[in-house]
Enzyme design. Structure first.
Site, short mmCIF file in Angstrom:
data_model
loop_
_atom_site.label_atom_id
_atom_site.label_comp_id
_atom_site.label_asym_id
_atom_site.label_seq_id
_atom_site.Cartn_x
_atom_site.Cartn_y
_atom_site.Cartn_z
N ASP A 296 0.82 -1.21 0.00
CA ASP A 296 0.00 0.00 0.00
C ASP A 296 0.86 1.27 0.00
O ASP A 296 2.09 1.21 0.02
CB ASP A 296 -0.94 -0.05 1.22
CG ASP A 296 -2.34 0.43 0.88
OD1 ASP A 296 -2.47 1.29 -0.02
OD2 ASP A 296 -3.30 -0.02 1.53
N TRP B 252 -2.90 3.50 -6.15
CA TRP B 252 -4.07 4.39 -6.32
C TRP B 252 -3.98 5.35 -7.51
O TRP B 252 -4.75 6.31 -7.60
CB TRP B 252 -4.35 5.24 -5.07
CG TRP B 252 -4.22 4.57 -3.76
CD1 TRP B 252 -4.62 3.30 -3.45
CD2 TRP B 252 -3.66 5.12 -2.56
NE1 TRP B 252 -4.35 3.03 -2.14
CE2 TRP B 252 -3.76 4.13 -1.58
CE3 TRP B 252 -3.11 6.36 -2.24
CZ2 TRP B 252 -3.32 4.33 -0.27
CZ3 TRP B 252 -2.66 6.57 -0.95
CH2 TRP B 252 -2.76 5.56 0.02
N GLY B 253 -3.01 5.17 -8.41
CA GLY B 253 -2.99 5.98 -9.64
C GLY B 253 -2.36 7.36 -9.51
O GLY B 253 -2.59 8.21 -10.36
N GLU C 118 1.10 10.03 -9.13
CA GLU C 118 2.48 10.16 -9.64
C GLU C 118 2.66 9.44 -10.98
O GLU C 118 3.73 8.85 -11.23
CB GLU C 118 3.50 9.61 -8.63
CG GLU C 118 3.62 10.44 -7.38
CD GLU C 118 4.71 9.93 -6.43
OE1 GLU C 118 5.62 9.21 -6.86
OE2 GLU C 118 4.61 10.26 -5.24
N ASP D 45 -10.33 3.49 -3.52
CA ASP D 45 -10.93 2.21 -3.15
C ASP D 45 -12.35 2.05 -3.72
O ASP D 45 -13.15 2.98 -3.71
CB ASP D 45 -11.01 2.08 -1.62
CG ASP D 45 -9.63 1.93 -1.00
OD1 ASP D 45 -8.62 1.96 -1.74
OD2 ASP D 45 -9.56 1.78 0.24
C1 GLA Z 1 -6.07 1.20 1.37
C2 GLA Z 1 -6.17 0.22 0.19
C3 GLA Z 1 -7.28 -0.79 0.47
C4 GLA Z 1 -6.99 -1.54 1.78
C5 GLA Z 1 -6.79 -0.55 2.92
C6 GLA Z 1 -6.28 -1.23 4.19
O1 GLA Z 1 -7.20 1.99 1.48
O2 GLA Z 1 -6.42 0.92 -1.00
O3 GLA Z 1 -7.42 -1.70 -0.60
O4 GLA Z 1 -5.85 -2.34 1.61
O5 GLA Z 1 -5.85 0.47 2.59
O6 GLA Z 1 -6.13 -0.34 5.24
#
Ligand code: GLA
Length: 382
Positions: free
Chosen positions: A130, A165-166, A168, A187
């Site tokens: 992450d 998460w897309g 940079e 998410d």
């Molecule tokens: C981020 C990720 C999720 C999950 C949470 C866990 O939000 O994008 O997919 O792994 O962290 O805390």
């Protein structure tokens, strides 16, 4: 050292986060491993069982090692990995490139090589990595490169799923970091609006998909029906029609297929959607061609996705994002088929699994609101 070529097609599996949030333990994971086999998910291609955030203690031990939460995992993580492996599955775990994970547990920042060695020792096959609590002085590209290097050095083949998460311009550098998948959106939520927004935003990332590294549109919410324990994810639920469309989009757009519902208690329809061999075959096609989009005149909420397949066939997906049923029309010349050539397309329906004969010049199924029709087609003469 790395030995195997991983992620030659999009990874498939199950992850704890969408439904179980921080509320899972060894028993749930053992039962889920059993269910993956008994429900036919492993046979359908779902091989990774992944535990997400919240598996560890809040602090490292005196030696700087990660410590599994003994209440959740009294036998430790290796015992879980061993059980998962005994079922013929692969085991995935979660960490973060920052100082803490998104839920506040220890992150791997500056512990990358030691954590990778610990994961390898436990028998981990997949690391979801992450992007929270990253020191501002460190770029994301540097930290994903670093963990990739640590994993490649760990002595075990461990797939790196970058949960980035897309930001940079991740699509520009992620393949060269060595990672195998990259999250490119915020998410997902168990709601049609979220599915629609993610799918619509990811067309331009299609060209960055290919064997070895795939654009991850986030875990599936198919079959959750608003029942997950994660308050961020579970915000209402979807209809079966919407879940089927979600699955077809993720499959055609070469996203990893990571199930997020409680597979111990799937509805028959959920199981049918998730194990549909005709749809999974589009996602797992060995050439991993990206799809392209053809818009439908006069109705911007409807479109067709076209994906060339390795056997010379084409996957055609007719999608309707509008709130009423609509005809979604494709003129075959818009995908390059010359009229003068005099040939049509032979259609196989990927939901009913029936062969439908040859269509000439165009095809225009009526598609339910938020629904889709998906076909495997070949160019054919009468
Ligand atoms: C981020 C990720 C999720 C999950 C949470 C866990 O939000 O994008 O997919 O792994 O962290 O805390």
């Amino acid at each position: 050292m790395k030995t195997d070529m991983m992620a030659q097609t999009p990874p498939m599996g199950w992850n704890s986060w969408n439904t179980f949030f921080d509320q899972y333990d060894e028993k749930l994971i053992f039962d889920t491993a059993d269910a993956m086999v008994e429900q036919g998910l492993l046979a359908a291609g779902y091989e990774y069982l992944i535990i997400d955030d919240c598996w560890s203690m809040r602090e490292r031990d005196a030696a700087g090692k990660l410590v599994p939460n003994p209440e959740k995992f009294p036998g430790g993580i290796k015992a879980v990995a061993d059980y998962v492996h005994s079922k013929g599955l692969k085991f995935g775990i979660y960490s973060c490139c920052g100082v803490r994970t998104c839920a506040g547990y220890p992150g791997s920042f500056e512990h990358e090589f030691s954590d990778a060695a610990q994961f390898a020792g436990w028998g981990v096959d997949y690391l979801k990595y992450d992007n929270c609590y990253r020191p501002r002085t460190m770029t994301s590209s540097m930290l994903y490169r670093r963990m990739s290097m640590a994993l490649r050095q760990s002595g075990r083949d461990i797939l790196l799923a970058a949960c980035q998460w897309g930001t940079e311009d991740v699509h520009q550098w992620i393949r060269s970091s060595g990672a195998h998948t990259f999250r490119s959106t915020i998410d997902i939520q168990d709601a049609w609006k979220s599915i629609e927004a993610i799918a619509s935003s990811q067309m331009e990332n299609q060209c960055f998909n290919g064997p070895g590294c795939f654009n991850d549109m986030d875990m599936l919410v198919v079959g959750m029906y608003g029942k997950g324990l994660n308050p961020e994810t579970s915000i209402g639920g979807c209809s079966d029609e919407e879940y089927q469309t979600h699955f077809a989009l993720w499959a055609m757009m070469n996203s990893p297929l990571i199930i997020g519902c409680d597979i111990r208690n799937m509805s028959e329809k959920t199981k049918e959607i998730l194990t549909n061999p005709d749809i999974i075959a589009l996602n797992q096609d060995p050439e991993c061609r990206s799809c392209y989009r053809i818009d439908v005149y006069g109705n911007p909420d409807t479109f067709v996705l076209v994906k060339p397949l390795s056997d010379g066939n084409y996957a055609l997906g007719f999608f309707n994002f509008s709130d009423v049923a609509a005809k979604v029309s494709l003129d075959f010349w818009d995908m390059g088929l010359s009229c003068a050539f005099g040939q049509g397309m032979r259609f196989h329906d990927c939901f009913t699994h029936e062969d439908m004969g040859i269509q000439k010049e165009f095809f225009a199924p009526t598609v339910a609101s938020h629904g889709c029709r998906v076909y495997r087609c070949s160019i054919a003469e009468d």
